[in-house]
Design an enzyme around this catalytic site. Structure first.
Site, mmCIF file in Angstrom:
data_model
loop_
_atom_site.group_PDB
_atom_site.id
_atom_site.type_symbol
_atom_site.label_atom_id
_atom_site.label_comp_id
_atom_site.label_asym_id
_atom_site.label_seq_id
_atom_site.Cartn_x
_atom_site.Cartn_y
_atom_site.Cartn_z
ATOM 1 N N LYS A 21 -7.122 53.985 53.495
ATOM 2 C CA LYS A 21 -8.348 53.447 52.896
ATOM 3 C C LYS A 21 -8.155 52.001 52.431
ATOM 4 C CE LYS A 21 -8.664 56.656 49.668
ATOM 5 N NZ LYS A 21 -7.446 57.420 49.926
ATOM 6 N N ARG A 96 -14.310 60.350 43.460
ATOM 7 C CA ARG A 96 -13.266 61.329 43.781
ATOM 8 C C ARG A 96 -13.605 62.712 43.250
ATOM 9 N NH1 ARG A 96 -8.664 57.518 44.288
ATOM 10 N NH2 ARG A 96 -6.710 58.564 44.713
ATOM 11 N N ARG A 135 5.712 53.428 51.924
ATOM 12 C CA ARG A 135 4.920 52.187 51.904
ATOM 13 C C ARG A 135 5.254 51.255 50.751
ATOM 14 N NH1 ARG A 135 -1.214 54.578 50.776
ATOM 15 N NH2 ARG A 135 -0.851 55.098 48.585
ATOM 16 N N ARG A 169 4.611 51.531 44.604
ATOM 17 C CA ARG A 169 3.901 52.226 43.539
ATOM 18 C C ARG A 169 4.743 53.353 42.966
ATOM 19 N NH1 ARG A 169 -2.030 53.481 45.867
ATOM 20 N NH2 ARG A 169 -1.601 55.359 44.651
ATOM 21 N N ARG A 180 -1.084 64.809 44.644
ATOM 22 C CA ARG A 180 -2.233 63.959 44.982
ATOM 23 C C ARG A 180 -3.035 64.563 46.145
ATOM 24 N NH1 ARG A 180 0.740 58.499 45.848
ATOM 25 N NH2 ARG A 180 -1.327 57.652 46.287
HETATM 26 P P1 AMP Z 1 -5.173 55.435 44.574
HETATM 27 O O1 AMP Z 1 -4.653 54.049 44.436
HETATM 28 O O2 AMP Z 1 -6.605 55.470 45.007
HETATM 29 O O3 AMP Z 1 -4.283 56.307 45.410
HETATM 30 O O4 AMP Z 1 -5.162 56.070 43.109
HETATM 31 C C1 AMP Z 1 -3.943 56.222 42.393
HETATM 32 C C2 AMP Z 1 -4.169 57.168 41.221
HETATM 33 O O5 AMP Z 1 -5.146 56.598 40.345
HETATM 34 C C3 AMP Z 1 -4.727 58.529 41.590
HETATM 35 O O6 AMP Z 1 -3.717 59.441 41.982
HETATM 36 C C4 AMP Z 1 -5.410 58.931 40.283
HETATM 37 O O7 AMP Z 1 -4.459 59.340 39.309
HETATM 38 C C5 AMP Z 1 -5.996 57.615 39.815
HETATM 39 N N1 AMP Z 1 -7.364 57.376 40.352
HETATM 40 C C6 AMP Z 1 -7.767 56.395 41.215
HETATM 41 N N2 AMP Z 1 -9.069 56.472 41.468
HETATM 42 C C7 AMP Z 1 -9.521 57.540 40.757
HETATM 43 C C8 AMP Z 1 -10.791 58.151 40.615
HETATM 44 N N3 AMP Z 1 -11.875 57.693 41.271
HETATM 45 N N4 AMP Z 1 -10.882 59.237 39.796
HETATM 46 C C9 AMP Z 1 -9.800 59.720 39.133
HETATM 47 N N5 AMP Z 1 -8.582 59.192 39.238
HETATM 48 C C10 AMP Z 1 -8.430 58.111 40.039
#
Ligand code: AMP
Length: 226
Positions: A21, A96, A135, A169, A180
């Site tokens: 994404k 989400r 990554r 990360r 996740r």
């Molecule tokens: P991402 O970078 O999108 O993989 O997000 C990393 C982490 O941030 C996720 O595993 C969640 O803990 C948190 N997170 C990101 N976006 C959301 C969202 N829309 N709702 C809830 N938690 C989020």
């Protein structure tokens, strides 16, 4: 968002961690002049800045679970209020949960906006663990790399900006990615049916080459932004 003569495009990228994404949102930003809005990036910035939201989110993110809708929505609304979003946004990692999807509908309704497309990136779970755990990104420009699939041409030097600091990360490890993926299937995957019901769902095969996927996404985005 500001009022404009034509409504800005609001696009949603749906898919599990590792689906690509972020990579694809960055490409769409460049090709279509849209703004990538990643709630994960916004939350990581809040954690790094030590804000109250960041303090509340840190442990939840490290466990691979979802941060509460209240925190995420507050962060998203602040970002959507910035003027650059008037060009149109690609939502990467948001919504989400069904609650977030309904809140987005309310927010957009209040601003007279519509979702152009919710695009589901279809991938195999098994491949995601490998993708996520290898990554890393350039700390300067954010270009994404991978230990196995996409190393920079010159070791530890960004192909795009020449930066030499790379970062990984905290949650990109084999243990956390399992949590996740579970969070995705339990709480986010139901949004595929939600957007299908609204007639805005599109799907792309997310297992091919990055440029081939970008081509498929670009064709969808071109249709909804013209
Ligand atoms: P991402 O970078 O999108 O993989 O997000 C990393 C982490 O941030 C996720 O595993 C969640 O803990 C948190 N997170 C990101 N976006 C959301 C969202 N829309 N709702 C809830 N938690 C989020």
């Amino acid at each position: 968002m500001n009022d404009t003569m034509t409504s800005p495009a609001v696009l949603i990228l749906l898919g599990p961690p590792g689906a690509g994404k972020g990579t694809q949102a960055r490409k769409l930003e460049t090709s279509f002049g849209l703004v990538q809005l990643s709630t994960g990036d916004l939350l990581r910035a809040a954690v790094a800045a030590g804000t109250d939201a960041g303090k509340a989110a840190k442990a939840v993110m490290e466990a691979g679970e979802l941060v509460s809708d209240d925190i995420v929505l507050a962060i998203l609304k602040d970002r959507m209020a910035e003027p650059d979003t008037a060009r149109g946004v690609i939502l990467d990692g948001f919504p989400r949960t069904p609650g977030q999807a309904r809140a987005l509908d309310d927010l957009m309704g209040a601003q007279g906006l519509k979702i152009g497309a919710a695009i589901s990136m279809e991938v195999d779970d098994a491949a995601m663990v490998k993708r996520v755990s290898g990554r890393f990104t350039c700390a300067n420009c954010g270009e994404g790399y991978h230990d196995e699939f996409k190393l920079p041409a010159k070791a530890a030097t960004c192909d795009v900006c020449g930066g030499t600091e790379m970062k990984r990360r905290a949650d990109d490890n084999a243990e956390t990615v399992g949590a996740r993926l579970t969070a995705y299937h339990e709480q986010t995957a139901p949004l595929i049916a939600y957007y299908a019901g609204r007639g805005v769902l599109q799907t792309v095969d997310g297992m091919g080459a990055i440029d081939a996927i970008a081509g498929d996404l670009g064709a969808i985005v071109a249709k909804v932004t013209t």
